[in-house]
Design an enzyme around this catalytic site. Structure first.
Site, PDB file in Angstrom:
ATOM      1  N   LYS A  32       1.027  51.747  13.216  1.00 16.28           N
ATOM      2  CA  LYS A  32       0.906  50.304  13.801  1.00 16.28           C
ATOM      3  C   LYS A  32      -0.700  50.312  14.189  1.00 16.28           C
ATOM      4  CE  LYS A  32       0.236  48.328  17.736  1.00 16.28           C
ATOM      5  NZ  LYS A  32      -0.766  47.389  17.497  1.00 16.28           N
ATOM      6  N   GLU A  81      -3.092  60.977  23.633  1.00 11.20           N
ATOM      7  CA  GLU A  81      -4.795  61.101  23.601  1.00 11.20           C
ATOM      8  C   GLU A  81      -5.261  59.803  24.445  1.00 11.20           C
ATOM      9  OE1 GLU A  81      -7.953  60.415  23.702  1.00 11.20           O
ATOM     10  OE2 GLU A  81      -8.507  60.787  21.658  1.00 11.20           O
ATOM     11  N   CYS A 111     -13.478  58.333  23.085  1.00 13.88           N
ATOM     12  CA  CYS A 111     -12.651  58.892  24.184  1.00 13.88           C
ATOM     13  C   CYS A 111     -13.640  60.269  24.732  1.00 13.88           C
ATOM     14  CB  CYS A 111     -11.554  59.613  23.458  1.00 13.88           C
ATOM     15  SG  CYS A 111     -10.542  58.051  22.993  1.00 13.88           S
ATOM     16  N   GLU A 153     -13.106  55.294  33.152  1.00 18.81           N
ATOM     17  CA  GLU A 153     -13.792  55.275  31.847  1.00 18.81           C
ATOM     18  C   GLU A 153     -14.197  53.956  31.468  1.00 18.81           C
ATOM     19  OE1 GLU A 153     -11.005  55.812  28.526  1.00 18.81           O
ATOM     20  OE2 GLU A 153     -12.203  57.125  27.660  1.00 18.81           O
TER      21      GLU A 153
HETATM   22  P1  ADP Z   1      -7.584  49.454  24.913  1.00 19.21           P
HETATM   23  O1  ADP Z   1      -6.970  49.078  26.462  1.00 19.21           O
HETATM   24  O2  ADP Z   1      -8.521  50.364  24.802  1.00 19.21           O
HETATM   25  O3  ADP Z   1      -7.416  48.276  24.164  1.00 19.21           O
HETATM   26  P2  ADP Z   1      -4.556  50.072  24.383  1.00 19.21           P
HETATM   27  O4  ADP Z   1      -4.117  51.384  25.018  1.00 19.21           O
HETATM   28  O5  ADP Z   1      -4.314  48.696  24.957  1.00 19.21           O
HETATM   29  O6  ADP Z   1      -6.024  50.298  24.175  1.00 19.21           O
HETATM   30  O7  ADP Z   1      -4.401  50.002  22.837  1.00 19.21           O
HETATM   31  C1  ADP Z   1      -3.971  51.075  21.990  1.00 19.21           C
HETATM   32  C2  ADP Z   1      -3.058  50.758  20.985  1.00 19.21           C
HETATM   33  O8  ADP Z   1      -1.537  50.421  22.001  1.00 19.21           O
HETATM   34  C3  ADP Z   1      -3.158  49.377  20.162  1.00 19.21           C
HETATM   35  O9  ADP Z   1      -2.736  49.733  19.218  1.00 19.21           O
HETATM   36  C4  ADP Z   1      -2.142  48.524  20.977  1.00 19.21           C
HETATM   37  O10 ADP Z   1      -1.737  47.430  20.097  1.00 19.21           O
HETATM   38  C5  ADP Z   1      -1.272  49.285  21.432  1.00 19.21           C
HETATM   39  N1  ADP Z   1      -0.277  48.923  22.655  1.00 19.21           N
HETATM   40  C6  ADP Z   1      -0.933  48.284  23.761  1.00 19.21           C
HETATM   41  N2  ADP Z   1       0.235  48.013  24.546  1.00 19.21           N
HETATM   42  C7  ADP Z   1       1.172  48.469  24.012  1.00 19.21           C
HETATM   43  C8  ADP Z   1       2.610  48.854  24.571  1.00 19.21           C
HETATM   44  N3  ADP Z   1       2.852  48.066  25.664  1.00 19.21           N
HETATM   45  N4  ADP Z   1       3.415  49.323  23.716  1.00 19.21           N
HETATM   46  C9  ADP Z   1       3.022  50.055  22.607  1.00 19.21           C
HETATM   47  N5  ADP Z   1       2.041  49.962  22.223  1.00 19.21           N
HETATM   48  C10 ADP Z   1       0.905  49.203  22.939  1.00 19.21           C
END
Ligand code: ADP
Length: 502
Positions: free
Chosen positions: A187, A262, A296, A395
């Site tokens: 995904k 990570e 990161c 961060e």
């Molecule tokens: P950022 O805050 O840097 O955008 P995220 O941690 O939100 O990073 O996003 C990293 C990945 O996690 C993306 O693929 C995002 O779609 C996914 N993601 C965000 N929220 C969820 C969730 N509740 N469950 C699973 N995956 C998620």
């Protein structure tokens, strides 16, 4: 590219990617919805990608589950390695095209994305070679028994990716997962969905059996959450924010999924007074600002021993001021825009926090001139930052560096470890004893001396504390994608003792 042509509204229609890759087929998303991917240097929608929701994710997981029992499950490890090798070759063949897509999606300069795609091929090649070296071991448990371990695939792996380096990080997960015989549902992040759809095409061309790799672009709270909670997903491999990791962990608890996370860092870069000044300076600039700070493993807190402090801070500010911010396809560009308006706004909030906290701004702090559109921010250096302030603790994920002084080795270690994160750390010294002493004390998964962040497929990479757990890269990554089964075969000829015989 001239400025005028870069900013003229493009006449291009958005590219359409109207299918998900599930079970070896290109299928329409059940909802019919699309994700609009924005080119962060022009703020225009450049691609529309079919959006997977929970039902599509379920289809992908079922396909991955079936694929475990299909031809893939019968492949020899050597054959799995050959398939990975083929995929690596295709990634290498299409490196330029993939890099261009990645640059449009996330705004990184083409020279960076080209390097990343080439490295993705290297990563896949490393794990192709690892596939037939995943050995259990024999255990001398009893003289009259044969005991050994088998390393078996965990099963269906959900790989949830961030937007900063999609192809590269995809190879970090696909490589060990497939080498160990798992099947995968990928995904990508909603901000950068396109390049992994292209990886799906290469997986198809390489000839992997249906369902071994599935690609479902979708939003985190919908598709991501569905993958994390799915009862037939056996493991989640995630890179992203630690808050998201916590939500995934909760969702994953339903069937006690294995997880590896990570989650970024706030990495210390310690310069002792006996360091090679020019080398430490040169590496610091790139380590702090590469990828517009959207990495990161940045050196985001630089600690300099007091006698060198002012000189080093001034020099890094001078170098940071010379970094060329520009359009991703201009070969002179050092760093591009942020990937999203949201990320640009976040960076600006931290710059405001830094100013309010009384830290001294040495360079940057605003938006560069000459960019009427795009999420650009100047490389920014703050000196005299309080290590307990939010600017030093959180961060930013943008081109904002905090420089701070320290007085001795003990204080350097104390400052370096006074953080919730623990991904990467580095120190610069010519004292070999100190190099090993301090390396041992830094709480981080990857520590370097007189270099910084040597990320490589052979070196385990992962975090302490809020930076996550589990390791990617190297053979340690294979452990994350295997279950250990102990098998005992009794060799005895005597009747076994029967405690119930009396
Ligand atoms: P950022 O805050 O840097 O955008 P995220 O941690 O939100 O990073 O996003 C990293 C990945 O996690 C993306 O693929 C995002 O779609 C996914 N993601 C965000 N929220 C969820 C969730 N509740 N469950 C699973 N995956 C998620």
């Amino acid at each position: 590219m001239s400025e005028a042509s870069a900013f003229a509204p493009s006449q291009e229609e958005p590219r359409r990617y109207d299918r998900l890759f599930i079970d070896g087929e290109w299928v329409a998303a059940r909802s019919g919805r699309v994700i609009r991917s924005i080119d962060p240097s022009t703020e225009e929608v450049w691609a529309e990608v079919a959006e997977a929701d929970a039902d599509d994710v379920d289809d992908a997981v079922q396909a991955a589950r079936r694929a475990l029992r299909g031809p893939w499950g019968g492949y020899s490890p050597t054959k799995r390695g050959e398939m990975l090798s083929k995929l690596a070759g295709l990634v290498r063949r299409d490196a330029r095209r993939l890099a261009e897509i990645e640059s449009r999606d996330n705004g990184k300069p083409l020279r960076d994305t080209l390097g990343e795609v080439q490295r993705a091929a290297d990563w896949l090649t490393f794990f192709a070679g690892a596939a037939d070296k995943i050995n259990g071991h024999q255990i001398p448990y009893r003289p009259d028994a044969l005991a050994y371990t088998r390393l078996e695939p965990v099963g269906v792996v959900g790989a949830i990716l961030p937007w900063n380096s999609p192809i590269s990080l995809c190879s970090w997960k696909l490589g060990p997962a497939l080498a160990a015989g798992n099947t995968v549902v990928l995904k990508p992040a909603e901000q950068t969905p396109v390049s992994l759809v292209e990886i799906g095409r290469l997986v198809e061309e390489a000839g992997f059996p249906a369902g071994v790799v599935n690609v479902v672009p979708g939003y985190g709270p919908l598709a991501g959450a569905a993958l994390a909670a799915h009862p037939h997903v056996n493991k989640i491999s995630f890179t992203g924010h630690h808050g998201t990791a916590a939500a995934i962990m909760k969702a994953a608890s339903g069937n006690l999924k294995r997880c590896s996370f990570e989650c970024g860092g706030k990495s210390p870069y310690i310069v002792f007074a006996d360091a090679d000044f020019e080398r430490a300076l040169s590496v610091a600039v790139h380590s702090a600002f590469r990828s517009t700070g959207q990495s990161c493993s940045l050196a985001s807190r630089i600690f300099v021993e007091r006698p060198l402090y002012e000189k080093f801070a001034a020099a890094i500010a001078e170098r940071a001021g010379r970094i060329r911010v520009g359009m991703p396809f201009d070969e002179r560009t050092h760093i591009g825009p942020h990937t999203s308006a949201q990320q640009r706004d976040k960076t600006e909030q931290y710059i405001a926090l830094g100013r309010e906290s009384g830290a001294r701004i040495l360079t940057g702090g605003g938006r560069p001139r000459g960019f009427p559109r795009g999420y650009f921010v100047e490389p920014t250096v703050f000196a005299d930052v309080d290590n307990r302030s939010r600017l030093a603790r959180e961060e930013v994920f943008g081109p904002v560096l905090a420089v701070m002084p320290f007085d001795d080795e003990e204080q350097a270690v104390e400052f370096a470890n006074d953080t919730d994160y623990g991904l990467v750390g580095g120190l610069w010294t010519s004292d070999v004893g100190r190099a090993h002493r301090v390396a041992a004390k830094i709480e981080a998964g990857l520590v370097s001396v007189n270099t910084f962040r040597p990320v490589h497929y052979m070196l385990p990479y992962g975090g302490y504390k809020l930076s996550g757990f589990g390791r990617e890269n190297g053979f340690d990554a294979i452990r994350e994608y295997t279950e250990v089964k102990a098998v005992v075969v009794d060799l005895a000829q005597d009747m076994p003792a029967d405690p119930f015989a009396d």
